[in-house]
Enzyme design. Structure first.
Site, PDB file in Angstrom:
ATOM      1  N   ILE A 104      32.975  51.214  39.935  1.00 50.93           N
ATOM      2  CA  ILE A 104      32.611  50.995  38.531  1.00 50.93           C
ATOM      3  C   ILE A 104      33.028  52.162  37.636  1.00 50.93           C
ATOM      4  CG2 ILE A 104      30.694  49.503  39.204  1.00 50.93           C
ATOM      5  CD1 ILE A 104      28.792  51.823  38.477  1.00 50.93           C
ATOM      6  N   LYS A 105      33.264  53.332  38.237  1.00 51.42           N
ATOM      7  CA  LYS A 105      33.744  54.532  37.524  1.00 51.42           C
ATOM      8  C   LYS A 105      32.979  54.798  36.227  1.00 51.42           C
ATOM      9  CE  LYS A 105      38.419  54.488  39.449  1.00 51.42           C
ATOM     10  NZ  LYS A 105      38.414  53.192  40.158  1.00 51.42           N
ATOM     11  N   ARG A 106      31.678  54.747  36.295  1.00 50.59           N
ATOM     12  CA  ARG A 106      30.861  55.002  35.116  1.00 50.59           C
ATOM     13  C   ARG A 106      30.719  56.508  34.888  1.00 50.59           C
ATOM     14  NH1 ARG A 106      31.804  50.063  34.707  1.00 50.59           N
ATOM     15  NH2 ARG A 106      30.191  48.535  34.256  1.00 50.59           N
TER      16      ARG A 106
END
Length: 308
Positions: A104-106
């Protein structure tokens, strides 16, 4: 959670993860036609096709692999219906005993970062009850905002026994525009690696930390340095296969115990039937082609590790 991932890797002798990153163009025509006949050429039809495609791949590979890594962007492009397919994919893979790495690379701060962490790894309070949103086991995190952005994830990991993989050195060609810049004579990715170790000390498993990192397969010399800087950090390695990373380049991503890294392949496995090597399986045998591609990848990675 890192203990569970390591146990699965050892049990199956497979330090790999299958990236469930489906483009609609990967989905065989017969699956698309069936979904469109039921739901029309709509977002729901597309999401249904992707879900059925994923289900076939999971059914064909779950006994061989420790984990899957669905990339949420491939689902978000189909809106809410795509997110439903993402949720169904994660839940089904978990039913099959797989560890779920949500790609998700948040990266944000404060309550926003906490909300991301709660939504994907923890549970949200609704009145007197708690509910898990997506319920992944690990997620990928962007560290650009520093400790303010990562600590809320670490806190949720500690509360719910989950984990994260922090971006350190990514596999894309332009990653060096920022990640390789020198600060007091040292590249930024090394400084990020040292922070990952620091964050991870607060969230240890038996041998490795629940705070892992992402180091691309396309920069093996940097990977060798980062392995030494982060001996107790598990490395998620994208870039194998389709992006050019080779098994022999990855041996130094592993520790002497043979652990410490898990290598991702996405389209090289999920769209294997489109490759000349696996073309004999045909569209209807796409899942069996993926199974064979998994076997070949495991043999490739393990062969390189054995010859280290």
């Amino acid at each position: 959670m890192i203990n569970e991932l390591v146990a699965q890797i050892e049990k199956k002798d497979a330090p790999i993860v299958v990236g469930l990153d489906p483009m609609l163009s990967y989905v065989p025509e017969y699956i698309q036609k069936k979904a469109f006949s039921e739901y029309g050429e709509t977002l729901k039809g597309a999401a249904e096709a992707i879900w059925e495609y994923n289900k076939g791949i999971i059914d064909a590979t779950y006994d061989l692999i420790p984990a899957v890594k669905p990339q949420i962007a491939m689902y978000e492009q189909f809106g809410i219906e795509g997110l439903i397919a993402f949720h169904k994919t994660c839940a089904y893979a978990k039913e099959k005993g797989l560890v779920i790495i949500g790609d998700i690379k948040r990266g944000d701060i404060g309550s926003t970062s906490t909300a991301y962490a709660v939504g994907h790894l923890g549970k949200v309070q609704v009145g007197s009850k708690e509910y898990a949103g997506f319920d992944e086991d690990f997620v990928t995190v962007n560290p650009y905002l520093g400790t303010d952005g990562v600590k809320p994830f670490v806190d949720v990991c500690k509360q719910y026994n989950k984990g994260i993989f922090v971006l350190v050195k990514t596999s894309n060609p332009s990653s060096g525009e920022f990640q390789d810049q020198l600060i007091n004579g040292r590249p930024l990715y090394e400084l990020v690696a040292e922070k990952v170790v620091e964050w991870g000390e607060a969230c240890m498993g038996d041998t490795y930390s629940n705070v892992g990192c992402v180091v691309g397969a396309t920069y093996p010399e940097m990977g060798k340095i980062l392995r030494k800087l982060m001996p107790k950090t598990y490395i998620l390695v994208p870039g194998y296969g389709a992006q050019g990373g080779k098994a022999e380049d990855l041996v130094h991503y592993f520790n002497p115990d043979g652990l410490g890294a898990i290598v991702n392949s996405s389209r090289g496995i999920i769209a294997a039937y489109k490759q000349d090597k696996y073309a004999s399986f045909g569209e209807t045998g796409y899942a069996e082609a993926s199974r064979q591609a998994v076997k070949d990848m495991i043999a490739d990675i393990n062969g390189a590790r054995a010859n280290r």
